[in-house]
Every structure is written in C-alpha cells, then in structure tokens.
Design an enzyme around this catalytic site. Structure first.
Site, PDB file in Angstrom:
ATOM      1  N   GLN A 102      -7.727   1.216   1.677  1.00 38.08           N
ATOM      2  CA  GLN A 102      -7.788   1.287   0.217  1.00 38.08           C
ATOM      3  C   GLN A 102      -8.618   2.467  -0.274  1.00 38.08           C
ATOM      4  O   GLN A 102      -8.584   2.816  -1.448  1.00 38.08           O
ATOM      5  CB  GLN A 102      -8.387  -0.005  -0.354  1.00 38.08           C
ATOM      6  CG  GLN A 102      -7.480  -1.207  -0.203  1.00 38.08           C
ATOM      7  CD  GLN A 102      -8.113  -2.429  -0.808  1.00 38.08           C
ATOM      8  OE1 GLN A 102      -8.907  -3.107  -0.169  1.00 38.08           O
ATOM      9  NE2 GLN A 102      -7.787  -2.740  -2.054  1.00 38.08           N
ATOM     10  N   CYS A 130      -5.987  -7.555  -6.503  1.00 38.15           N
ATOM     11  CA  CYS A 130      -6.295  -6.530  -5.506  1.00 38.15           C
ATOM     12  C   CYS A 130      -6.801  -5.291  -6.239  1.00 38.15           C
ATOM     13  O   CYS A 130      -6.224  -4.890  -7.248  1.00 38.15           O
ATOM     14  CB  CYS A 130      -5.032  -6.201  -4.713  1.00 38.15           C
ATOM     15  SG  CYS A 130      -5.285  -4.944  -3.460  1.00 38.15           S
ATOM     16  N   LEU A 131      -7.869  -4.695  -5.737  1.00 41.78           N
ATOM     17  CA  LEU A 131      -8.429  -3.502  -6.380  1.00 41.78           C
ATOM     18  C   LEU A 131      -7.423  -2.350  -6.393  1.00 41.78           C
ATOM     19  O   LEU A 131      -7.536  -1.439  -7.201  1.00 41.78           O
ATOM     20  CB  LEU A 131      -9.716  -3.067  -5.671  1.00 41.78           C
ATOM     21  CG  LEU A 131     -10.930  -3.975  -5.886  1.00 41.78           C
ATOM     22  CD1 LEU A 131     -12.095  -3.526  -5.023  1.00 41.78           C
ATOM     23  CD2 LEU A 131     -11.340  -3.996  -7.353  1.00 41.78           C
ATOM     24  N   GLY A 183     -13.502  -7.987  -1.972  1.00 40.30           N
ATOM     25  CA  GLY A 183     -13.131  -7.465  -0.661  1.00 40.30           C
ATOM     26  C   GLY A 183     -12.510  -6.094  -0.793  1.00 40.30           C
ATOM     27  O   GLY A 183     -11.858  -5.795  -1.803  1.00 40.30           O
ATOM     28  N   HIS A 219      -4.439  -5.730   4.678  1.00 39.20           N
ATOM     29  CA  HIS A 219      -4.530  -4.299   4.332  1.00 39.20           C
ATOM     30  C   HIS A 219      -4.541  -3.437   5.596  1.00 39.20           C
ATOM     31  O   HIS A 219      -3.978  -2.347   5.605  1.00 39.20           O
ATOM     32  CB  HIS A 219      -5.802  -4.005   3.527  1.00 39.20           C
ATOM     33  CG  HIS A 219      -5.657  -4.230   2.052  1.00 39.20           C
ATOM     34  ND1 HIS A 219      -4.749  -3.554   1.277  1.00 39.20           N
ATOM     35  CD2 HIS A 219      -6.321  -5.062   1.206  1.00 39.20           C
ATOM     36  CE1 HIS A 219      -4.857  -3.959   0.016  1.00 39.20           C
ATOM     37  NE2 HIS A 219      -5.800  -4.880  -0.053  1.00 39.20           N
ATOM     38  N   HIS A 235      -6.614 -11.554   3.237  1.00 39.13           N
ATOM     39  CA  HIS A 235      -6.107 -10.514   2.326  1.00 39.13           C
ATOM     40  C   HIS A 235      -6.515  -9.125   2.844  1.00 39.13           C
ATOM     41  O   HIS A 235      -5.692  -8.214   2.919  1.00 39.13           O
ATOM     42  CB  HIS A 235      -6.676 -10.771   0.924  1.00 39.13           C
ATOM     43  CG  HIS A 235      -6.333  -9.728  -0.096  1.00 39.13           C
ATOM     44  ND1 HIS A 235      -5.597  -9.999  -1.226  1.00 39.13           N
ATOM     45  CD2 HIS A 235      -6.624  -8.404  -0.171  1.00 39.13           C
ATOM     46  CE1 HIS A 235      -5.455  -8.895  -1.942  1.00 39.13           C
ATOM     47  NE2 HIS A 235      -6.077  -7.913  -1.333  1.00 39.13           N
ATOM     48  N   GLU A 236      -7.790  -8.987   3.249  1.00 37.76           N
ATOM     49  CA  GLU A 236      -8.271  -7.682   3.737  1.00 37.76           C
ATOM     50  C   GLU A 236      -7.658  -7.344   5.094  1.00 37.76           C
ATOM     51  O   GLU A 236      -7.333  -6.192   5.362  1.00 37.76           O
ATOM     52  CB  GLU A 236      -9.802  -7.666   3.822  1.00 37.76           C
ATOM     53  CG  GLU A 236     -10.524  -7.907   2.498  1.00 37.76           C
ATOM     54  CD  GLU A 236      -9.988  -7.100   1.344  1.00 37.76           C
ATOM     55  OE1 GLU A 236      -9.591  -5.937   1.560  1.00 37.76           O
ATOM     56  OE2 GLU A 236      -9.945  -7.617   0.216  1.00 37.76           O
TER      57      GLU A 236
HETATM   58 ZN    ZN Z   1      -6.386  -5.889  -1.741  1.00 40.75          ZN
END
Ligand code: ZN
Length: 172
Positions: free
Chosen positions: A51, A90-91, A46, A136, A132-133
């Site tokens: 991000q 998380c990226l 995701g 963000h 989660h997204e």
């Molecule tokens: Zn994340």
C-alpha cells in the site's frame, strides 16, 4: 511525520504479490516506524507494504485496546471454520465500506521488526485486520472478496468520491 504515501486503487503495486523479506536488518525498525506513522496519519487500523509501494511481506496493525504490531513474512497457520461478516474499509480505497465474510479467528506466525519470531492467535477485529493485511501481501483487496454486483456498486461510488477529491486538490 510519515514519508510513505498511501497508494490508492488503480496502482499496480496493490495487485502484485509481495516478496519475502530475506534478512530483517536494523533498517526494519525505521521501516516499521514509518509504516505505523502512515497508518496513524491515515487513521486506519492496518497498513501493508504494497500500500506504500513496498513490495515486501510486511504489515502493521494497531487495533484500539491492543498494542501496535508489525508482521514480517507472516504465515497463516490456521483459520477458524466459523466465519463472521463485518464492515471493512481500506486506506487504499478511501470512503468505501462494505461487509466482508472472513474466518472469525486466525493463528499466525511472523517476525517482528527486530527479527524476533512470534505466534499470535487472534479473533474478532484483530483477526479480521490480520487477514485483510495478509491479503494485501497476496495482491488481494477486500473488494475482491465480495460479489461482483456489490463490487460494481461500490466502485461506482468510489469513482465519484475519487473524482471529487481530485477536483478539490486542483484548487490552490
Ligand atoms: Zn486495505
């Protein structure tokens, strides 16, 4: 190839609330493609607008066994009372993983990159990625959902990883 660079912890963009997309024009097909490419390059499941420095309410998810999906201006209609703990990463905070408690199921309404509205009921990993997204878009990271003690331990570990990768980047 993706032209989007994934921002990491410390970047202000990750803490800001993303703004609604006013009109889903044809350019969102390309934005969605770029977002998915960045997601695949990062080997994540995701990725949200903030991000990659895009302060808009858009995110992409692709969980194995499911099709890739783009969510624009999502709203969470319902979450299950029942929660589940599961390991997340998380990226934007590479190399750190910890258990996060979230609702087991979620119902979301959103628009896709073509401007078509849809509603999805998801559970398990797909529900987790959506939540989660969605976080963000609100400027919330998964480490904001764990205890302070756990967060501090995780951040210490992350600092070590981040400084090591900076050193290796300095080398020609
Ligand atoms: Zn994340």
């Amino acid at each position: 190839m993706s032209y989007m660079e994934i921002l990491t912890l410390g970047n202000e963009c990750l803490k800001q609330k993303a703004l609604p997309v006013e009109k889903i024009g044809p350019e969102y097909i390309k934005i969605a493609e770029d977002l998915l490419n960045a997601l695949y390059e990062g080997e994540g499941i995701g990725l949200a607008g903030p991000q990659v420095g895009l302060r808009e309410r858009i995110f992409a998810i692709h969980v194995q066994g499911d099709s890739p999906r783009i969510f624009i201006n999502p709203s969470i209609i319902e979450t299950s009372q029942e929660t589940e703990k599961f390991e997340e990463g998380c990226l934007s905070i590479p190399g750190t993983y910890t258990n996060v408690e979230r609702p087991r199921a979620v119902k979301v309404q959103a628009w896709n990159e073509k401007g078509k509205p849809f509603t999805i009921e998801a559970e398990g990993l797909v529900a987790r990625v959506i939540l989660h997204e969605y976080d963000h878009l609100e400027g919330i990271l998964f480490i904001d959902r764990i205890s302070e003690q756990k967060r501090n331990r995780l951040l210490e570990k992350y600092e070590k990883i981040a400084s090591k990768s900076k050193e290796s980047k300095k080398k020609p």
